[in-house]
Design a protein around this motif. Structure first.
Motif, PDB file in Angstrom:
ATOM      1  N   ASN A   7     -33.975   9.457   8.403  1.00  0.00           N
ATOM      2  CA  ASN A   7     -34.702   8.334   7.785  1.00  0.00           C
ATOM      3  C   ASN A   7     -34.717   7.064   8.626  1.00  0.00           C
ATOM      4  N   GLU A   8     -33.531   6.730   9.199  1.00  0.00           N
ATOM      5  CA  GLU A   8     -33.416   5.457   9.912  1.00  0.00           C
ATOM      6  C   GLU A   8     -34.280   5.446  11.159  1.00  0.00           C
ATOM      7  N   GLN A   9     -34.538   6.643  11.683  1.00  0.00           N
ATOM      8  CA  GLN A   9     -35.223   6.686  12.984  1.00  0.00           C
ATOM      9  C   GLN A   9     -36.748   6.746  12.893  1.00  0.00           C
ATOM     10  N   ILE A  10     -37.281   7.051  11.720  1.00  0.00           N
ATOM     11  CA  ILE A  10     -38.731   7.207  11.690  1.00  0.00           C
ATOM     12  C   ILE A  10     -39.425   5.914  11.282  1.00  0.00           C
ATOM     13  N   ARG A  11     -40.559   5.684  11.921  1.00  0.00           N
ATOM     14  CA  ARG A  11     -41.333   4.494  11.586  1.00  0.00           C
ATOM     15  C   ARG A  11     -42.542   4.923  10.770  1.00  0.00           C
ATOM     16  N   ILE A  12     -42.597   4.413   9.555  1.00  0.00           N
ATOM     17  CA  ILE A  12     -43.652   4.815   8.631  1.00  0.00           C
ATOM     18  C   ILE A  12     -44.662   3.680   8.524  1.00  0.00           C
ATOM     19  N   SER A  13     -45.944   3.985   8.679  1.00  0.00           N
ATOM     20  CA  SER A  13     -46.941   2.946   8.391  1.00  0.00           C
ATOM     21  C   SER A  13     -47.868   3.452   7.298  1.00  0.00           C
ATOM     22  N   ILE A  14     -48.198   2.559   6.384  1.00  0.00           N
ATOM     23  CA  ILE A  14     -49.100   2.918   5.285  1.00  0.00           C
ATOM     24  C   ILE A  14     -50.456   2.289   5.582  1.00  0.00           C
ATOM     25  N   GLU A  15     -51.480   3.109   5.584  1.00  0.00           N
ATOM     26  CA  GLU A  15     -52.819   2.623   5.923  1.00  0.00           C
ATOM     27  C   GLU A  15     -53.837   3.151   4.930  1.00  0.00           C
ATOM     28  N   THR A  16     -54.983   2.506   4.896  1.00  0.00           N
ATOM     29  CA  THR A  16     -56.085   3.018   4.082  1.00  0.00           C
ATOM     30  C   THR A  16     -56.667   4.243   4.778  1.00  0.00           C
ATOM     31  N   ALA A  17     -56.900   5.304   4.015  1.00  0.00           N
ATOM     32  CA  ALA A  17     -57.470   6.524   4.604  1.00  0.00           C
ATOM     33  C   ALA A  17     -58.867   6.242   5.163  1.00  0.00           C
ATOM     34  N   GLN A  18     -59.133   6.782   6.328  1.00  0.00           N
ATOM     35  CA  GLN A  18     -60.433   6.616   6.974  1.00  0.00           C
ATOM     36  C   GLN A  18     -61.150   7.971   7.032  1.00  0.00           C
ATOM     37  N   PRO A  19     -62.495   7.950   7.083  1.00  0.00           N
ATOM     38  CA  PRO A  19     -63.244   9.208   7.089  1.00  0.00           C
ATOM     39  C   PRO A  19     -62.729  10.216   8.132  1.00  0.00           C
ATOM     40  N   ASN A  20     -62.352   9.722   9.297  1.00  0.00           N
ATOM     41  CA  ASN A  20     -61.894  10.661  10.333  1.00  0.00           C
ATOM     42  C   ASN A  20     -60.519  11.263  10.068  1.00  0.00           C
ATOM     43  N   ASP A  21     -59.861  10.799   9.002  1.00  0.00           N
ATOM     44  CA  ASP A  21     -58.562  11.363   8.623  1.00  0.00           C
ATOM     45  C   ASP A  21     -58.729  12.639   7.794  1.00  0.00           C
TER      46      ASP A  21
END
Ligand SMILES: CC(C)(COP(=O)(O)OP(=O)(O)OC[C@H]1O[C@@H](n2cnc3c(N)ncnc32)[C@H](O)[C@@H]1OP(=O)(O)O)[C@@H](O)C(=O)NCCC(=O)NCCS
Length: 193
Positions: A7-21
Motif C-alpha cells: 500500500n505505502e509504495q503505490i501511487r494512486i490517482s483518481i481521474e475522470t474516465a475518458q473515451p480512450n479508457d
C-alpha cells in the motif's frame, strides 16, 4: 506473476474516465467479475461471466463503451471515475445523482489491487460529487461478502430490501440475488428528524 507493491509504495490517482479508457475499463469489469461472481449457489459459472462480457470486450463493444463514456462526460448528474496506478487503470467507479437519491452504480477494483486503498480513494471522490443531503444507495449481490464489508466501512447499512435482477440473467439461466444498502442523507438521518 508480477508482484504488486504494498500500500505505502503505490501511487494512486483518481481521474475522470475518458473515451480512450474504454478497453482498459472493460477489462477491469471482466477480470473483477471473474474473481467475484462465479458461485455454486445461484449457479453462476466462469463461462457465464465470460459470455456476459464477450460482446463488451469485442471491438464493437469497446466502441459502444467509448461512446457511452464520451456522452457521459456532458452529464452533470453522473461521474465515471478511474483509479490509476502507475498510469494503468486498476479500478473504476460510476455514481449518479438522481432526483430523490444518489446511486452508486458500480465500483470495481482489479483483484490484485484490492485492499490497497483504491476503493477508499474512489469513494472519496464520489463524496465530493454526490448530494449528501439525499440518501445514497448501492445494490450488492448477497454472497459478495467482501463488498458488503467494504460498504459497511463506508457507513452503508442493509435496508432489508432483497430481489433478483432479471436484467442480469446469465447464459446458464442463473440470476443474481441482490440486496440494497444505504447511507441516509443528512435531510433524512435520524438526528435531523
Ligand atoms: C469492494 C471493493 C470495491 C473495495 O475496494 P478496495 O480497494 O479493495 O478497498 P480499500 O482497500 O480501499 O479498503 C477500504 C476499506 O474497506 C475494507 N475492506 C476492503 N475489502 C474488504 C474485505 N474483503 N473484507 C473486509 N473489509 C474490507 C478495508 O479494510 C478498508 O477498511 P479499513 O481501512 O478500516 O481497514 C473491491 O474489493 C472490489 O472491487 N471487489 C470486487 C468487486 C465488487 O464486489 N464490487 C462491488 C460490487 S457491488
Amino acid at each position: 506473476m508480477e508482484s504488486i507493491p504494498s500500500n505505502e509504495q503505490i501511487r494512486i490517482s483518481i481521474e475522470t474516465a475518458q473515451p480512450n479508457d474504454a478497453e482498459e475499463i472493460q477489462n477491469v469489469f471482466y477480470k473483477t467479475w471473474l474473481a467475484t461472481y462465479p458461485n455454486n449457489v445461484p449457479g453462476v459459472s466462469v463461462d457465464d461471466v465470460h459470455e456476459h462480457h464477450k460482446e463488451k470486450l469485442s471491438e464493437e463493444g469497446i466502441e459502444k463503451s467509448r461512446k457511452r463514456i464520451e456522452d457521459g462526460l456532458s452529464l452533470e448528474n453522473q461521474r465515471f471515475l478511474v483509479a490509476k496506478v502507475d498510469g494503468k487503470i486498476a479500478g473504476v467507479c460510476l455514481a449518479t445523482v438522481l432526483e430523490d437519491k444518489n446511486q452508486l452504480n458500480a465500483i470495481y477494483v482489479l483483484p490484485e489491487f484490492q485492499g490497497k486503498g483504491l476503493g477508499y480513494k474512489l469513494w472519496g471522490e464520489v463524496l465530493k460529487f454526490i448530494d449528501q443531503t439525499k440518501d445514497t444507495v448501492v445494490q450488492v449481490v448477497i454472497y459478495n461478502t467482501s463488498a458488503i464489508e467494504f460498504y459497511k466501512r463506508l457507513g452503508f447499512e442493509d435496508t432489508g430490501k432483497r430481489w433478483t435482477d432479471e436484467k442480469f440473467k446469465m447464459k446458464s439461466g442463473a440470476t443474481f440475488p441482490e440486496m440494497e444498502m444505504k447511507i441516509a442523507g443528512s435531510n433524512n438521518s435520524k438526528s435531523n428528524s
